[in-house]
Motif scaffolding. Structure first.
Motif, mmCIF file in Angstrom:
data_model
loop_
_atom_site.group_PDB
_atom_site.id
_atom_site.type_symbol
_atom_site.label_atom_id
_atom_site.label_comp_id
_atom_site.label_asym_id
_atom_site.label_seq_id
_atom_site.Cartn_x
_atom_site.Cartn_y
_atom_site.Cartn_z
ATOM 1 N N GLY A 28 0.817 -1.213 0.000
ATOM 2 C CA GLY A 28 0.000 0.000 0.000
ATOM 3 C C GLY A 28 0.845 1.254 0.000
ATOM 4 O O GLY A 28 0.536 2.233 -0.689
ATOM 5 N N GLY A 29 1.944 1.227 0.759
ATOM 6 C CA GLY A 29 2.845 2.373 0.805
ATOM 7 C C GLY A 29 3.479 2.653 -0.544
ATOM 8 O O GLY A 29 3.602 3.811 -0.949
ATOM 9 N N LEU A 30 3.858 1.606 -1.264
ATOM 10 C CA LEU A 30 4.462 1.786 -2.583
ATOM 11 C C LEU A 30 3.472 2.397 -3.573
ATOM 12 O O LEU A 30 3.816 3.284 -4.351
ATOM 13 C CB LEU A 30 4.970 0.444 -3.126
ATOM 14 C CG LEU A 30 6.228 -0.133 -2.483
ATOM 15 C CD1 LEU A 30 6.589 -1.464 -3.131
ATOM 16 C CD2 LEU A 30 7.395 0.843 -2.598
ATOM 17 N N VAL A 31 2.230 1.921 -3.539
ATOM 18 C CA VAL A 31 1.213 2.445 -4.461
ATOM 19 C C VAL A 31 0.936 3.917 -4.176
ATOM 20 O O VAL A 31 0.895 4.749 -5.097
ATOM 21 C CB VAL A 31 -0.088 1.618 -4.356
ATOM 22 C CG1 VAL A 31 -1.198 2.265 -5.178
ATOM 23 C CG2 VAL A 31 0.144 0.197 -4.840
ATOM 24 N N LEU A 32 0.750 4.256 -2.907
ATOM 25 C CA LEU A 32 0.488 5.651 -2.544
ATOM 26 C C LEU A 32 1.668 6.550 -2.905
ATOM 27 O O LEU A 32 1.477 7.661 -3.416
ATOM 28 C CB LEU A 32 0.185 5.760 -1.051
ATOM 29 C CG LEU A 32 -1.171 5.241 -0.575
ATOM 30 C CD1 LEU A 32 -1.265 5.309 0.947
ATOM 31 C CD2 LEU A 32 -2.309 6.038 -1.208
ATOM 32 N N THR A 33 2.874 6.082 -2.644
ATOM 33 C CA THR A 33 4.055 6.880 -2.942
ATOM 34 C C THR A 33 4.204 7.099 -4.439
ATOM 35 O O THR A 33 4.524 8.212 -4.890
ATOM 36 C CB THR A 33 5.318 6.186 -2.393
ATOM 37 O OG1 THR A 33 5.171 6.009 -0.989
ATOM 38 C CG2 THR A 33 6.566 7.013 -2.662
ATOM 39 N N ALA A 34 3.999 6.047 -5.218
ATOM 40 C CA ALA A 34 4.106 6.170 -6.668
ATOM 41 C C ALA A 34 3.111 7.193 -7.200
ATOM 42 O O ALA A 34 3.463 8.055 -8.020
ATOM 43 C CB ALA A 34 3.871 4.806 -7.325
ATOM 44 N N PHE A 35 1.868 7.139 -6.716
ATOM 45 C CA PHE A 35 0.850 8.068 -7.197
ATOM 46 C C PHE A 35 1.138 9.487 -6.705
ATOM 47 O O PHE A 35 0.970 10.460 -7.461
ATOM 48 C CB PHE A 35 -0.538 7.635 -6.730
ATOM 49 C CG PHE A 35 -1.649 8.429 -7.359
ATOM 50 C CD1 PHE A 35 -2.215 8.021 -8.557
ATOM 51 C CD2 PHE A 35 -2.136 9.584 -6.762
ATOM 52 C CE1 PHE A 35 -3.238 8.749 -9.159
ATOM 53 C CE2 PHE A 35 -3.146 10.324 -7.347
ATOM 54 C CZ PHE A 35 -3.706 9.899 -8.549
ATOM 55 N N ALA A 36 1.569 9.615 -5.453
ATOM 56 C CA ALA A 36 1.846 10.941 -4.892
ATOM 57 C C ALA A 36 2.934 11.654 -5.687
ATOM 58 O O ALA A 36 2.796 12.826 -6.049
ATOM 59 C CB ALA A 36 2.248 10.819 -3.422
ATOM 60 N N PHE A 37 4.020 10.957 -5.974
ATOM 61 C CA PHE A 37 5.122 11.599 -6.686
ATOM 62 C C PHE A 37 4.824 11.770 -8.168
ATOM 63 O O PHE A 37 5.342 12.698 -8.798
ATOM 64 C CB PHE A 37 6.414 10.815 -6.474
ATOM 65 C CG PHE A 37 7.065 11.101 -5.154
ATOM 66 C CD1 PHE A 37 7.853 12.228 -4.992
ATOM 67 C CD2 PHE A 37 6.878 10.262 -4.072
ATOM 68 C CE1 PHE A 37 8.445 12.518 -3.776
ATOM 69 C CE2 PHE A 37 7.456 10.537 -2.845
ATOM 70 C CZ PHE A 37 8.246 11.667 -2.692
ATOM 71 N N ALA A 38 3.981 10.896 -8.724
ATOM 72 C CA ALA A 38 3.573 11.095 -10.112
ATOM 73 C C ALA A 38 2.697 12.341 -10.234
ATOM 74 O O ALA A 38 2.859 13.147 -11.162
ATOM 75 C CB ALA A 38 2.825 9.869 -10.625
ATOM 76 N N ALA A 39 1.776 12.520 -9.287
ATOM 77 C CA ALA A 39 0.934 13.714 -9.292
ATOM 78 C C ALA A 39 1.769 14.966 -9.064
ATOM 79 O O ALA A 39 1.543 16.013 -9.692
ATOM 80 C CB ALA A 39 -0.149 13.601 -8.212
ATOM 81 N N PHE A 40 2.758 14.864 -8.178
ATOM 82 C CA PHE A 40 3.675 15.981 -7.963
ATOM 83 C C PHE A 40 4.483 16.256 -9.231
ATOM 84 O O PHE A 40 4.776 17.403 -9.553
ATOM 85 C CB PHE A 40 4.611 15.658 -6.797
ATOM 86 C CG PHE A 40 5.545 16.782 -6.435
ATOM 87 C CD1 PHE A 40 5.068 18.025 -6.076
ATOM 88 C CD2 PHE A 40 6.919 16.577 -6.447
ATOM 89 C CE1 PHE A 40 5.938 19.061 -5.740
ATOM 90 C CE2 PHE A 40 7.796 17.597 -6.117
ATOM 91 C CZ PHE A 40 7.304 18.840 -5.757
ATOM 92 N N GLY A 41 4.812 15.207 -9.954
ATOM 93 C CA GLY A 41 5.527 15.364 -11.218
ATOM 94 C C GLY A 41 4.704 16.125 -12.240
ATOM 95 O O GLY A 41 5.253 16.921 -13.018
ATOM 96 N N VAL A 42 3.389 15.901 -12.257
ATOM 97 C CA VAL A 42 2.509 16.663 -13.153
ATOM 98 C C VAL A 42 2.594 18.149 -12.819
ATOM 99 O O VAL A 42 2.745 19.001 -13.704
ATOM 100 C CB VAL A 42 1.048 16.172 -13.049
ATOM 101 C CG1 VAL A 42 0.127 17.055 -13.891
ATOM 102 C CG2 VAL A 42 0.927 14.719 -13.503
ATOM 103 N N ALA A 43 2.494 18.460 -11.526
ATOM 104 C CA ALA A 43 2.539 19.861 -11.090
ATOM 105 C C ALA A 43 3.874 20.513 -11.432
ATOM 106 O O ALA A 43 3.920 21.646 -11.929
ATOM 107 C CB ALA A 43 2.278 19.940 -9.587
ATOM 108 N N VAL A 44 4.967 19.800 -11.180
ATOM 109 C CA VAL A 44 6.295 20.347 -11.468
ATOM 110 C C VAL A 44 6.496 20.505 -12.968
ATOM 111 O O VAL A 44 7.032 21.515 -13.439
ATOM 112 C CB VAL A 44 7.390 19.454 -10.872
ATOM 113 C CG1 VAL A 44 8.775 19.883 -11.359
ATOM 114 C CG2 VAL A 44 7.341 19.506 -9.351
ATOM 115 N N GLY A 45 6.055 19.509 -13.744
ATOM 116 C CA GLY A 45 6.189 19.584 -15.192
ATOM 117 C C GLY A 45 5.462 20.770 -15.792
ATOM 118 O O GLY A 45 5.881 21.309 -16.821
ATOM 119 N N LEU A 46 4.393 21.215 -15.145
ATOM 120 C CA LEU A 46 3.639 22.376 -15.622
ATOM 121 C C LEU A 46 4.171 23.690 -15.054
ATOM 122 O O LEU A 46 3.802 24.756 -15.547
ATOM 123 C CB LEU A 46 2.162 22.227 -15.243
ATOM 124 C CG LEU A 46 1.385 21.125 -15.973
ATOM 125 C CD1 LEU A 46 -0.012 21.004 -15.392
ATOM 126 C CD2 LEU A 46 1.319 21.398 -17.465
#
Length: 247
Positions: free
Chosen positions: A140-158
């Motif tokens: 569960g921790g891996l899934v949440l972390t992957a999604f959290a940093f991917a969503a953060f990556g969207v924000a940073v990429g923009l």
């Protein structure tokens, strides 16, 4: 609210599949954790006294680093490339898909990409070091972390205006978490003032969940805090998409 995210997810996965043919792209996100896993695992091994053995400790830390780096870097680079080089991110904004669905689709694709990379690291650790199957809190921790940093990556990429700003995020945010959040050594070894801050960072929470055998009072608190961080990064990604302008 999330209607249409599947189309975005399908698009991102098709782009990923088309890139996997290049060996450089395939192994770029795996090289760093793989080198650390093998070098520290073989070089230190049982010389470091950690409960459960240093091999297992390090391997789980590498899993956390892998999902963080692949979830964040690959997503941020993909979004920024769509803005600066391909000039096609505005096409997604013009589609009849809500901002929340757009971010969810891109972040979900980043999550799959990060978990696929983590699976390679896990199989390597299991083959060379006999790493045991992960617990439910760890998964569960891996899934949440992957999604959290991917969503953060969207924000940073923009948000970034060039490669130098992306490097700033890596140097001042991602790299410190890599080395101070319990992936290589317990957070308890850090000075008290540093530990009080580090223990609340997402990678520290992930490492704690990876090393928990089952859900207890402590792991439930850590999972809840990691979930809250994930929701915050997702909301921030939606905010950045909503305010995005091509020019």
């Amino acid at each position: 609210m999330l209607r249409g995210f599947s189309a975005v997810f399908y698009r991102e996965m098709q782009m990923l599949i088309s890139r996997i043919g290049g060996l450089g792209y395939l192994f770029s996100g795996l090289l760093f954790p793989m080198i650390y896993l093998l070098a520290f695992g073989w070089g230190l091994g049982d010389r470091v006294a950690v409960a459960g053995g240093y091999f297992a400790y390090l391997a789980k830390g590498m899993l956390a680093i892998t999902v963080m780096m692949n979830g964040f870097q690959q997503t941020a680079l993909s979004v920024s490339a769509a803005r600066f080089y391909y000039r096609n991110f505005s096409t997604l904004r013009l589609s009849p898909i809500s901002d929340s669905a757009l971010v969810f689709g891109i972040a979900l694709a980043g999550t799959v990409r990060a978990l696929a990379a983590a699976a390679v690291i896990f199989l390597t650790a299991r083959l060379f070091f006999g790493l045991e199957i992960l617990s439910l809190p760890g998964l569960g921790g891996l899934v949440l972390t992957a999604f959290a940093f991917a969503a953060f990556g969207v924000a940073v990429g923009l948000s970034i205006k060039g490669q130098e700003q992306f490097s700033i995020i890596i140097n001042f945010f991602i790299t410190p978490m890599t080395f101070f959040c319990g992936s290589f050594f317990p957070v308890a070894n850090l000075p008290e003032a540093v530990r009080q801050v580090v223990q609340f960072l997402p990678l520290s929470l992930t490492n704690q969940l990876l090393r928990a055998d089952s859900f207890g009072e402590s792991s439930l608190w850590e999972a809840g805090l990691l979930l809250a961080i994930t929701l915050c990064t997702y909301a921030y990604g939606v905010y950045r998409v909503h305010g995005y302008r091509e020019f």
